[in-house]
Motif scaffolding. Structure first.
Motif, PDB file in Angstrom:
ATOM      1  N   SER A 185     -26.963 -28.390  -2.738  1.00  0.00           N
ATOM      2  CA  SER A 185     -27.858 -29.317  -3.423  1.00  0.00           C
ATOM      3  C   SER A 185     -27.108 -29.846  -4.633  1.00  0.00           C
ATOM      4  O   SER A 185     -26.065 -29.317  -5.014  1.00  0.00           O
ATOM      5  CB  SER A 185     -29.152 -28.623  -3.863  1.00  0.00           C
ATOM      6  N   GLY A 186     -27.646 -30.890  -5.240  1.00  0.00           N
ATOM      7  CA  GLY A 186     -27.003 -31.416  -6.431  1.00  0.00           C
ATOM      8  C   GLY A 186     -27.674 -32.674  -6.915  1.00  0.00           C
ATOM      9  O   GLY A 186     -28.571 -33.230  -6.278  1.00  0.00           O
ATOM     10  N   ARG A 187     -27.204 -33.131  -8.069  1.00  0.00           N
ATOM     11  CA  ARG A 187     -27.718 -34.367  -8.643  1.00  0.00           C
ATOM     12  C   ARG A 187     -26.647 -35.026  -9.483  1.00  0.00           C
ATOM     13  O   ARG A 187     -25.901 -34.347 -10.207  1.00  0.00           O
ATOM     14  CB  ARG A 187     -28.944 -34.103  -9.530  1.00  0.00           C
ATOM     15  N   ASP A 233     -33.125 -27.556  -8.493  1.00  0.00           N
ATOM     16  CA  ASP A 233     -32.741 -27.899  -7.123  1.00  0.00           C
ATOM     17  C   ASP A 233     -33.659 -27.320  -6.051  1.00  0.00           C
ATOM     18  O   ASP A 233     -33.594 -27.732  -4.889  1.00  0.00           O
ATOM     19  CB  ASP A 233     -31.280 -27.552  -6.846  1.00  0.00           C
ATOM     20  N   GLY A 234     -34.525 -26.363  -6.403  1.00  0.00           N
ATOM     21  CA  GLY A 234     -35.423 -25.781  -5.415  1.00  0.00           C
ATOM     22  C   GLY A 234     -34.707 -25.021  -4.317  1.00  0.00           C
ATOM     23  O   GLY A 234     -35.303 -24.717  -3.275  1.00  0.00           O
ATOM     24  N   ARG A 235     -33.460 -24.662  -4.539  1.00  0.00           N
ATOM     25  CA  ARG A 235     -32.651 -23.951  -3.545  1.00  0.00           C
ATOM     26  C   ARG A 235     -32.219 -22.570  -4.054  1.00  0.00           C
ATOM     27  O   ARG A 235     -32.328 -21.585  -3.355  1.00  0.00           O
ATOM     28  CB  ARG A 235     -31.416 -24.787  -3.181  1.00  0.00           C
ATOM     29  N   GLY A 236     -31.696 -22.539  -5.249  1.00  0.00           N
ATOM     30  CA  GLY A 236     -31.317 -21.281  -5.853  1.00  0.00           C
ATOM     31  C   GLY A 236     -30.045 -20.687  -5.282  1.00  0.00           C
ATOM     32  O   GLY A 236     -29.349 -21.299  -4.457  1.00  0.00           O
ATOM     33  N   ARG A 289     -34.421 -18.730  -6.618  1.00  0.00           N
ATOM     34  CA  ARG A 289     -35.105 -19.766  -5.837  1.00  0.00           C
ATOM     35  C   ARG A 289     -34.748 -21.182  -6.255  1.00  0.00           C
ATOM     36  O   ARG A 289     -34.974 -22.123  -5.482  1.00  0.00           O
ATOM     37  CB  ARG A 289     -36.621 -19.593  -5.953  1.00  0.00           C
ATOM     38  N   SER A 290     -34.223 -21.343  -7.474  1.00  0.00           N
ATOM     39  CA  SER A 290     -33.891 -22.676  -7.968  1.00  0.00           C
ATOM     40  C   SER A 290     -32.850 -22.555  -9.071  1.00  0.00           C
ATOM     41  O   SER A 290     -32.999 -21.725  -9.975  1.00  0.00           O
ATOM     42  CB  SER A 290     -35.140 -23.376  -8.500  1.00  0.00           C
ATOM     43  N   VAL A 291     -31.805 -23.358  -8.971  1.00  0.00           N
ATOM     44  CA  VAL A 291     -30.869 -23.511 -10.085  1.00  0.00           C
ATOM     45  C   VAL A 291     -31.390 -24.657 -10.943  1.00  0.00           C
ATOM     46  O   VAL A 291     -31.695 -25.736 -10.425  1.00  0.00           O
ATOM     47  CB  VAL A 291     -29.442 -23.793  -9.596  1.00  0.00           C
TER      48      VAL A 291
END
Length: 223
Positions: free
Chosen positions: A132-134, A170-173, A156-158
């Protein structure tokens, strides 16, 4: 409540190893497949002051500064739930590619930030553990400008913050058992993805003014 478990002292040879990392093939000194002109050097003038430098070599590569906790005497690693806070003064010269990131055993990479002055108002945030990323554009981001970055490595989220404001979750962690070494460095772009330095440029630099890691006894809710 959280405790400070790591305060970067870039002069410390027990905290940091200079000029080599297994994030580079064979531990370095080069990584051309990643579009880098880097030739890592352990010379303290390139990293130990907190100003990470790159200088042009006669062979077309650049001597570049890198510090990592990987393989150091203290062996510090960040882990799930930690929060990293850093104050960074961004580079000016086109071709500079600064980053703070994590690495262990061929992966476990989370990019606290990457920056390229040819995109002067943009910071790149990436989680390669659970991809994931932005790409964040903001008026506060500019060549030579100082930014405060904060990243929580949640299971669970970075979560990234810029100048005290949350800008991306990111909702991924990274999961429960994640841990990794820290890397702080300045690379030089080879031109495939971002502009390489101008022919007249002989030196690039950026500064990490502070870097601190906080650890909580229990993960914050929702991360």
């Amino acid at each position: 409540m959280s405790d400070v478990v790591f305060t970067a002292d870039f002069t410390s040879e027990t905290q940091w190893v200079a000029g080599r990392s297994w994030a580079y093939p064979g531990g370095g000194p080069t990584n051309p497949a990643d579009d880098k002109l880097d030739h890592l050097t352990a010379d303290p003038a390139y990293s130990r002051s907190g100003t990470f430098r790159a200088t042009r070599r006669a062979d077309g590569l650049w001597d570049t500064g890198l510090l990592t906790t990987e393989g150091s005497a203290e062996g510090f690693t960040v882990r799930t739930g930690d929060r990293l806070d850093a104050r960074v003064r961004l580079p000016v010269g086109v071709g500079a590619w600064p980053a703070i990131w994590t690495w262990r055993d061929g992966g476990n990479e989370v990019d606290v930030f990457e920056y390229h002055p040819d995109n002067p108002a943009l910071l790149e945030f990436s989680n390669h553990v659970r991809p994931s990323g932005r790409d964040l554009r903001a008026d506060a981001i500019s060549p030579g400008g100082a930014v405060d970055l904060s990243v929580t490595f949640g299971r669970r989220s970075v979560v990234w913050s810029l100048n005290g404001k949350r800008v991306f979750a990111d909702g991924r962690g990274v999961g429960v058992g994640w841990y990794a070494s820290l890397i702080v460095n300045l690379s030089v772009s080879a031109g495939r993805y971002h502009s390489h330095p101008d022919a007249a440029t002989t030196e690039l630099s950026y500064t990490v003014e502070s870097l601190v890691v906080h650890r909580t006894a229990h993960w914050p809710p929702g991360v």
